[in-house]
Write an enzyme that holds these catalytic residues in place. Structure first.
Site, PDB file in Angstrom:
ATOM      1  N   LYS A 112      63.070  41.960 109.959  1.00  0.00           N
ATOM      2  CA  LYS A 112      62.768  42.893 111.268  1.00  0.00           C
ATOM      3  C   LYS A 112      61.194  43.123 111.032  1.00  0.00           C
ATOM      4  CE  LYS A 112      66.833  44.701 112.721  1.00  0.00           C
ATOM      5  NZ  LYS A 112      68.075  44.340 111.520  1.00  0.00           N
TER       6      LYS A 112
HETATM    7  C1  LIG Z   1      69.204  43.324 111.829  1.00  0.00           C
HETATM    8  C2  LIG Z   1      69.725  42.596 110.734  1.00  0.00           C
HETATM    9  C3  LIG Z   1      70.483  41.539 110.918  1.00  0.00           C
HETATM   10  C4  LIG Z   1      71.153  41.302 112.454  1.00  0.00           C
HETATM   11  O1  LIG Z   1      70.105  40.706 113.394  1.00  0.00           O
HETATM   12  P1  LIG Z   1      70.419  40.509 114.760  1.00  0.00           P
HETATM   13  O2  LIG Z   1      69.154  40.180 115.490  1.00  0.00           O
HETATM   14  O3  LIG Z   1      70.770  42.154 115.071  1.00  0.00           O
HETATM   15  O4  LIG Z   1      71.560  39.655 114.907  1.00  0.00           O
HETATM   16  C5  LIG Z   1      71.104  40.849 109.837  1.00  0.00           C
HETATM   17  N1  LIG Z   1      70.492  41.079 108.691  1.00  0.00           N
HETATM   18  C6  LIG Z   1      69.808  41.984 108.308  1.00  0.00           C
HETATM   19  C7  LIG Z   1      69.435  42.443 106.863  1.00  0.00           C
HETATM   20  C8  LIG Z   1      69.234  42.906 109.341  1.00  0.00           C
HETATM   21  O5  LIG Z   1      68.408  43.901 109.185  1.00  0.00           O
END
Ligand SMILES: *Cc1c(COP(=O)(O)O)cnc(C)c1O
Length: 463
Positions: A112
């Site tokens: 993120k």
């Molecule tokens: C948020 C997250 C996901 C999922 O991603 P999306 O964009 O919501 O599908 C997968 N792995 C981790 C570690 C995350 O923080």
């Protein structure tokens, strides 16, 4: 570039407004009016570029003339200077055709950061130019809140209010949210679960008076700019393994469908993508959907990969819009079905269009642990439980040809309990993060009541 809403009842807006607003006025999601497309020849020319140079090429068409080329260059440089790898998203080879794309070298150890760091710089730039202040509100099950705190701390035109479920996020995550030591960060421990936090945030965002009073904005994964920033690493990784000549299969650990939708955008922009594999934990709504064309929401199951414990994959709306030839009437109908009946059905043509590119596989807890063990004993590689879900799902799919890229979405040390229960080893936090255990935590515990959160705003946020 103009942006339209998936629900077709909102005025088209420019990039800056889309960044600031997050959600369209008709509750739909923003998408660009047309997809910028690159020829294979042009894509071959990207091969020698650094991550930052590539980011500039790919993002400029979405931004249009709202930023000069130098402004964009500076914003990108600033955003990715906090990453611990000079490659930003390095690729490691697992076997002849299999590669791991490491997206966890940002300041909070999850993918993120790749988008949130850019959002932080963009918000700051546009707010300065407008001479405005803004309040960003964010409900989190852990990773988004941590990434937002890192991206918005010490930015004096922005107040960030993070609502996290008290006692239900990992210690590393809580410390990342509460130890920033920055006056514009407000960390609220809500006495409830993630859905309770999310509901309060949604209600506040839906109240016009409250939104106007605090100039409220949101940075959850429905914000288009997060998707846009994530497109870059799909191109970057593909080019490294021989694209555009080679066909590429991407496997993506999926929750809200934001990350994998960025892979779809890369495909729309001309990258030769063969397959996009949706990997989920036992919250398997997407796998059932691809089988039957019916999306049905069940109760959220708690798993070893908590950032994917999601039943309503919000960004799926964007894919449905694209694969139905942008039928906004259909989108309005099915989204209404979803809120009233907790399910919707789509027509066979749209479903087949999705299945041309996508496959889906859900992975249970035992297979997640087995995969963590497998990569530790065979490759001496520590992987986190989200990444393990991806590897387990992707390896069960008989990809026909080309190279297989597996997205590694978090650093193993962010989820030490899951790793320990699989192989008995506690992964070490990187040195530059370890100091969160010495810092003082600052947060406010609040009852799970909307009025109580509003009261917090009245006392602590001055606009
Ligand atoms: C948020 C997250 C996901 C999922 O991603 P999306 O964009 O919501 O599908 C997968 N792995 C981790 C570690 C995350 O923080």
């Amino acid at each position: 570039m103009k942006y339209i809403s998936t629900r077709g009842q909102s005025n088209s807006l420019n990039f800056e407004d889309v960044l600031m607003k997050g959600l369209a006025g008709d509750r739909g999601l923003f998408l660009p009016e047309i997809w910028p497309e690159f020829s294979l020849e042009k894509i071959s020319n990207f091969m020698t570029m650094s991550y930052n140079e590539l980011a500039q090429e790919l993002m400029a068409p979405f931004i249009g003339d709202l930023l000069t080329s130098n402004e964009l260059k500076d914003i990108i440089k600033k955003s990715y200077s906090s990453f611990s790898s000079s490659e930003i998203t390095p690729l490691t080879q697992l076997s002849k055709n299999d590669f791991l794309l490491e997206l966890f070298h940002g300041p909070t150890l999850a993918f993120k950061d790749c988008a949130m760091q850019l959002l932080g710089s963009l918000f700051e730039h546009f707010l300065k130019r407008r001479g405005e202040k803004i309040t960003i509100i964010c409900a989190t099950s852990g990773d988004t809140g941590a990434a937002a705190v890192e991206a918005f701390k010490n930015k004096n035109l922005i107040d960030l209010v993070v609502l996290f479920p008290k006692g239900r996020i990992s210690e590393v995550q809580q410390r990342q949210i509460t130890t920033s030591d920055s006056a514009n960060i407000h960390s609220l421990a809500i006495e409830g679960n993630f859905d309770d936090c999310q509901l309060i945030v949604k209600n506040l965002l839906n109240s016009d008076d409250f939104c106007n009073k605090y100039n409220l904005s949101a940075v959850n994964s429905i914000n288009w700019v997060r998707v846009m920033a994530q497109v870059v690493y799909y191109f970057y990784a593909a080019l490294k393994v021989g694209s555009p000549e080679e066909k590429i299969n991407f496997t993506v650990p999926t929750g809200n469908f934001g990350d994998i939708f960025a892979g779809f955008v890369a495909f729309k922009m001309g990258l030769p993508v063969e397959t996009l594999c949706i990997a989920t934990n036992s919250n398997d709504a997407l796998e059932r959907f691809l089988k039957k064309g019916e999306y049905r929401v069940e109760d959220v199951k708690t798993t070893l990969s908590p950032s994917m414990d999601i039943q309503i994959a919000s960004n799926l709306e964007r894919l449905l819009f694209e694969c139905s030839e942008r039928d906004s009437k259909m989108i309005r109908d099915i989204m209404s079905d979803l809120s009233y009946e907790k399910k919707f059905n789509i027509d066979l043509k749209t479903l087949n269009k999705i299945k041309d590119l996508f496959v889906a596989k859900s992975v249970d807890e035992e297979s997640t642990k087995k995969t963590i063990r497998y990569y530790w004993s065979n490759y001496k590689k520590l992987i986190d439980p989200h990444t393990a879900v991806g590897l387990s799902a992707g390896r069960s799919i008989p990809f026909l040809d080309g190279k297989n890229i597996f997205l590694a979405t978090a650093h193993p040390s962010k989820f030490p309990a899951a790793v320990k229960s699989s192989i008995g080893i506690v992964p070490e936090l990187p040195l530059n993060i370890k100091n969160i255990f010495e810092k003082k935590q600052v947060f406010t515990s609040l009852e799970n009541i909307e009025e109580v959160v509003k009261e917090y705003f009245h006392k602590n946020i001055n606009n």
